[in-house]
Design an enzyme around this catalytic site. Structure first.
Site, short mmCIF file in Angstrom:
data_model
loop_
_atom_site.label_atom_id
_atom_site.label_comp_id
_atom_site.label_asym_id
_atom_site.label_seq_id
_atom_site.Cartn_x
_atom_site.Cartn_y
_atom_site.Cartn_z
N GLY A 1 58.71 -4.27 45.01
CA GLY A 1 57.91 -5.24 44.29
C GLY A 1 58.08 -5.15 42.79
O GLY A 1 59.02 -4.56 42.28
N ARG B 1 60.59 -0.05 35.94
CA ARG B 1 60.02 0.99 35.06
C ARG B 1 60.22 0.68 33.58
O ARG B 1 59.60 1.34 32.74
CB ARG B 1 60.62 2.35 35.39
N HIS C 1 66.15 -8.03 41.02
CA HIS C 1 65.77 -8.30 42.41
C HIS C 1 66.11 -9.74 42.78
O HIS C 1 66.60 -10.01 43.88
CB HIS C 1 64.26 -8.13 42.60
N LEU D 1 58.86 -7.67 40.86
CA LEU D 1 60.22 -8.21 40.90
C LEU D 1 60.69 -8.71 39.54
O LEU D 1 59.96 -9.38 38.82
CB LEU D 1 60.26 -9.36 41.92
N HIS D 2 61.94 -8.37 39.22
CA HIS D 2 62.57 -8.85 37.98
C HIS D 2 63.87 -9.58 38.36
O HIS D 2 64.20 -9.71 39.56
CB HIS D 2 62.80 -7.69 37.02
#
Ligand code: PAF
Length: 276
Positions: A28, A184, A34, A30-31
């Site tokens: 999850g 992150r 992804h 999501l960027h």
């Protein structure tokens, strides 16, 4: 788009899904990285499925499981926009019910690099990926090259346990300044984000040195270490130049090499890599 939380309900939905089915396993938040996997899965399969599960077993006791960024509503909106058919978003109890006691050990390939620095990490990854492949039974599963060792671990696992999916590895997606996209990155302050560019900088340097004919892996490691060392906020976990298939460290680069590194920027641990 169907959002499903239980294994039983997913099995039912799967029964009616058109094949081939492509799965993008995610944690999850999501960027674009992804979403590049999702778009590829969408383009190559009749059914596109995404799993969203922050897997506790791949985090060490002092790592960021509880603070790992989560935003289910935003994730679902992005997946809806990308034309995804099925989202599997189980709870921790659904994946690891009481009595759960089977763990997948990926052996040598999981013991190196990240495996040395994050005890138990790949056992957690391999176990959950094995479960996801068993539940979703995709024809193809999509992973990002940014997690290069994870890709090797998943390929090994898929082959050794005859899981039968095609493992598709997609290129790393980067910001315009070269920083590899990662959930992150949201932890980084403005100053830390600048320091974080040294990861990509060191990989570019490795590629340039190699192109210029430097084959001595130690020389390249030392030059990368020096470049990152210029950033006071950065602290190196490892810099590796290893055989791209089995991850044994190289003295000379005379076959495909994976140059990978893990660097702490303040409290945030980032990884990145390039293949020479
Ligand atoms: O790469 C990730 O996001 C995770 O390691 C994965 C593959 C979804 C397993 O939890």
């Amino acid at each position: 788009m169907q959002v499903i939380e239980s294994v039983a309900a997913f099995r039912q939905a799967h029964g009616g899904a058109q094949k081939p089915l492509g799965l993008v396993p995610t944690m999850g938040f999501l960027h674009e990285g992804h979403l590049a996997l999702v778009r590829r899965a969408r383009a190559e399969n009749a059914t596109a499925a995404v799993s969203i599960f922050v897997n506790p077993t791949q985090f060490g006791p002092s790592e960021d499981f509880s603070s790992y960024p989560r935003d289910m509503d935003a994730d679902l909106a992005k997946l809806e926009g990308a034309g995804v058919d099925l989202v599997f978003a189980p709870t921790v109890d659904e994946v690891y019910p009481a009595g759960f006691d089977t763990h997948v050990d990926v052996g040598r390939i999981g013991a190196r690099l990240e495996g040395e620095h994050r005890a138990g990490h790949f056992q957690g990854v391999a176990t959950v990926v094995c479960k996801l492949l068993a539940i979703v039974r995709p024809d193809r599963a999509y992973f990002g090259q940014k997690d290069a060792q994870q890709c090797l671990v998943v390929k090994r696992l898929n082959a050794d346990l005859n899981l039968g999916a095609e493992i598709v590895v997609c290129p790393t997606v980067r910001d315009a300044d070269g920083l590899a996209l990662s959930s992150r990155n949201v932890y980084l302050s403005a100053a830390e984000r600048i320091a974080a560019l040294s990861l990509h900088g060191a990989l570019v340097l490795a590629r340039e040195l190699h192109r210029a004919g430097v084959m001595d892996a130690d020389e390249i490691r030392a030059r990368m270490r020096r470049l990152i060392g210029e950033q006071p906020l950065a602290s190196i976990d490892y810099i590796s130049i290893a055989d791209a298939q089995d991850l044994t460290e190289l003295d000379r680069i005379d076959a495909a090499a994976l140059v990978s590194l893990a660097v702490r920027i303040g409290k945030t641990r980032l990884i990145d890599n390039v293949i020479l």
